[in-house]
Enzyme design. Structure first.
Site, short mmCIF file in Angstrom:
data_model
loop_
_atom_site.label_atom_id
_atom_site.label_comp_id
_atom_site.label_asym_id
_atom_site.label_seq_id
_atom_site.Cartn_x
_atom_site.Cartn_y
_atom_site.Cartn_z
N ARG A 1 -43.51 70.45 30.39
CA ARG A 1 -43.24 71.76 30.99
C ARG A 1 -41.86 71.77 31.61
NH1 ARG A 1 -48.85 71.49 31.49
NH2 ARG A 1 -49.77 72.96 30.02
N ASP B 1 -46.57 68.97 24.86
CA ASP B 1 -47.38 70.13 25.24
C ASP B 1 -46.80 71.35 24.52
OD1 ASP B 1 -49.15 71.93 26.80
OD2 ASP B 1 -49.41 70.16 28.06
N HIS C 1 -52.68 72.46 23.07
CA HIS C 1 -51.42 72.14 23.76
C HIS C 1 -50.41 71.51 22.81
CE1 HIS C 1 -52.60 73.22 27.84
NE2 HIS C 1 -53.76 72.64 27.64
N ASP D 1 -57.86 68.46 25.86
CA ASP D 1 -58.31 69.48 26.81
C ASP D 1 -58.02 70.88 26.31
OD1 ASP D 1 -55.55 68.66 27.18
OD2 ASP D 1 -55.48 70.13 28.79
N GLU D 2 -58.75 71.83 26.88
CA GLU D 2 -58.48 73.26 26.74
C GLU D 2 -58.19 73.70 25.29
OE1 GLU D 2 -56.76 74.20 31.15
OE2 GLU D 2 -55.26 73.56 29.72
N THR E 1 -46.14 70.25 35.76
CA THR E 1 -44.83 70.74 36.22
C THR E 1 -44.46 72.15 35.78
OG1 THR E 1 -43.76 69.64 34.34
CG2 THR E 1 -43.92 68.39 36.40
C1 TNX Z 1 -54.97 72.27 33.32
S1 TNX Z 1 -55.76 69.41 33.41
C2 TNX Z 1 -54.36 71.57 32.30
C3 TNX Z 1 -52.89 71.53 32.22
C4 TNX Z 1 -52.24 72.38 33.27
C5 TNX Z 1 -52.96 72.20 34.59
C6 TNX Z 1 -52.33 72.93 35.72
C7 TNX Z 1 -55.62 69.62 31.94
C8 TNX Z 1 -56.19 68.55 31.17
N1 TNX Z 1 -55.04 70.74 31.46
O1 TNX Z 1 -52.47 71.91 30.93
O2 TNX Z 1 -50.90 72.02 33.38
O3 TNX Z 1 -54.30 72.63 34.44
O4 TNX Z 1 -52.90 72.62 36.95
#
Ligand code: TNX
Length: 510
Positions: A143, A172, A245, A307-308, A452
């Site tokens: 970031r 990312d 990401h 993640d995510e 960040t």
């Molecule tokens: C969640 S924690 C994310 C990150 C973000 C963060 C900001 C995680 C595994 N993924 O991509 O930067 O929250 O707090």
């Protein structure tokens, strides 16, 4: 005398008087000990610390493995005549030196000679060892880019408080940082974004700064970071994010993605809908990337993100749906599991273990996978009970990108959201109560997270990091029975002064 060491040692027995460093003070012991004494004590004092010829006025280091039964253990015996540092291993001897630095007057942290300081170290005996093997800090260099000179400074800061893992978030949506020889466009294109959103990314209409941002690490630079960290007994864990990401990688190599229109390296924050596709060629691409990564990073564990992951593109993509059927898989989730196992098997073939954020648990990774729990510790409990080794980093305690004070007066710099005041960070307990004894043994440790998005430079980073990283250091090192917030608050201001001597300015303590 009272001491203000952080993290707090296991035992401290004070004695009268002090040992005084002088121009004649000598050093004796293993090469690394001698080097470290000179590295940390010569600059500010101006003293040479010659090799010892006498038994008095000497700093002596020894390794005696049979004396300790835990890695990282050491004992310091300080008398008016000498300082003895005895450790079970090299790491322990290194930690003894870090403790010694903290016991000296804070001027010892100056980067040029300081005259007229009585260089007194209080007499007494310290016995010390860490509670957890994994004491980490994650830094997100996607970031915002932090150059190698800064990364080394960051590693110096970690070492001072006995952290031993640097989790390097290298890729990312907003930037790809590691040079990969086989795929040069990853840094030629993926390392640069056109501009960056101004203010909070949820504000509308969005405004941008109009300035390109980026940077990358050459393979030689990453090796240098690994070596610099190793000298400080810090393991570098690289993270290559997939399948989410990953916008920067897709921008560089559009064939990795699911869309017809090309993507650009992201200029704003948040969970993106773009993810990698699941083609065999994409799996091979990331296996190739990891082949180069494991050559650079000797860590036994490699982080692959996980993640995510937003499934919209996979649901909408006829290609992905065909692939699902070809592989005989019933859902997008199963496909993510398939991808994860292919990457995990590949890492195994290199003798490495896969580490992923806690979402990977939903995809049935093999039990050899290590799980990093960021959402809440209940995911960690689940992972440990299912036989995984676990690293605890619950966001409500360890996310140092969150606010550290209530922002009613708009006196805090903008952050993503969240609230982790110092007291909360100090209350971080890596072993949740619900975890039975066997599961507790699977918790390798924990770490602090520095995402960040809203941290553009070292100055802001230090403001967010301190004093809270001190609290996390203590949560990971100090035995729980020895932890006490009031006592920590008494010791912390001294460390903020130490940090100031290093040019590191945290948030002033209330
Ligand atoms: C969640 S924690 C994310 C990150 C973000 C963060 C900001 C995680 C595994 N993924 O991509 O930067 O929250 O707090």
């Amino acid at each position: 005398m009272d001491i203000r060491v952080i993290p707090k040692p296991v035992e401290w027995a004070p004695a009268a008087s002090s040992f005084v460093l002088t121009a004649e003070t000598a050093v004796q012991g293993p090469e690394a000990f001698v080097t470290n004494i000179r590295r940390y004590f010569s600059t500010a004092t101006g003293f040479p610390f010659p090799a010892a010829s006498s038994r008095t006025n000497v700093l002596q280091g020894r390794i005696e493995p049979e004396r300790f039964d835990r890695p990282g253990a050491y004992e310091l015996v300080i008398t008016p005549e000498s300082v003895h540092a005895i450790a079970g291993d090299e790491a322990g001897l290194f930690y003894a030196v870090q403790t010694l630095r903290q016991l000296a007057p804070p001027e010892i942290f100056r980067s040029a000679a300081v005259y007229g300081v009585p260089w007194e170290i209080p007499c007494g005996r310290i016995l010390d060892y860490p509670r957890f093997a994994w004491r980490g800090v994650m830094l997100d260099c996607s970031r915002h880019f932090f150059d190698v000179a800064y990364i080394k400074r960051f590693l110096d800061l970690l070492a001072l408080h006995k952290f031993n893992v640097f989790h390097w978030h290298l890729t990312d949506d907003q930037g790809w940082r590691p040079e990969i020889r086989k795929y040069p466009r990853l840094i030629e294109i993926g390392a640069w974004r056109a501009q960056t959103v101004l203010g909070h990314s949820s504000h509308t209409p969005r405004c941008y700064d109009g300035k390109p941002h980026g940077g990358f690490y050459t393979q030689a630079q990453m090796r240098e970071v690994v070596a610099y960290a190793a000298e400080r007994h810090i393991t570098v864990i690289p993270e290559i994010e997939l399948p989410g990401h990953a916008t920067a990688a897709i921008a560089a190599y559009p064939e990795l993605g699911n869309t017809v229109e090309p993507l650009t390296v992201s200029t704003t924050w948040g969970v993106h809908s773009h993810i990698l596709n699941a083609e065999e060629s994409t799996i091979r691409f990331f296996q190739d990337v990891l082949d180069e990564i494991v050559e650079i990073f000797p860590s036994p564990i490699i982080h692959i993100g996980g993640d995510e992951v937003c499934m919209d593109e996979w649901k909408a993509s006829p290609r992905v749906q065909t692939r699902l059927r070809e592989l005989g898989l019933g859902s997008e989730r199963a496909l993510q599991g398939y991808l994860l196992r292919r990457i995990g098997d590949h890492l195994s073939a290199h003798g490495r273990r896969l580490l992923g954020w806690d979402e990977v648990l939903e995809h049935d990774p093999g039990t050899e996978a290590v799980v990093m729990t960021w959402r809440a510790s209940e995911h960690g409990v689940q992972a440990a009970n299912r036989g995984h080794d676990v690293i605890m980093c619950p966001k409500d305690y360890t996310y140092l990108d969150y606010y550290q004070a209530v922002d009613q007066l708009r006196s805090e710099p903008l952050t993503i959201h969240g609230f982790v005041p110092l007291e909360k960070a100090y209350a971080f307990e890596p072993i949740p109560q619900e975890l039975a004894a066997e599961g507790a043994g699977r918790v390798l440790g924990g770490q602090a997270q520095l995402w960040t998005e809203y941290i553009p430079d070292p100055e802001r980073l230090h403001y967010m990091m301190y004093p809270r990283a001190l609290a996390i250091a203590e949560a990971l090192w100090t035995q729980s029975s020895r932890r006490d917030y009031a006592d920590f608050r008494r010791r912390a201001p001294h460390h903020m002064r130490i940090l100031q001597r290093l040019g590191v300015h945290g948030r002033p303590m209330d």
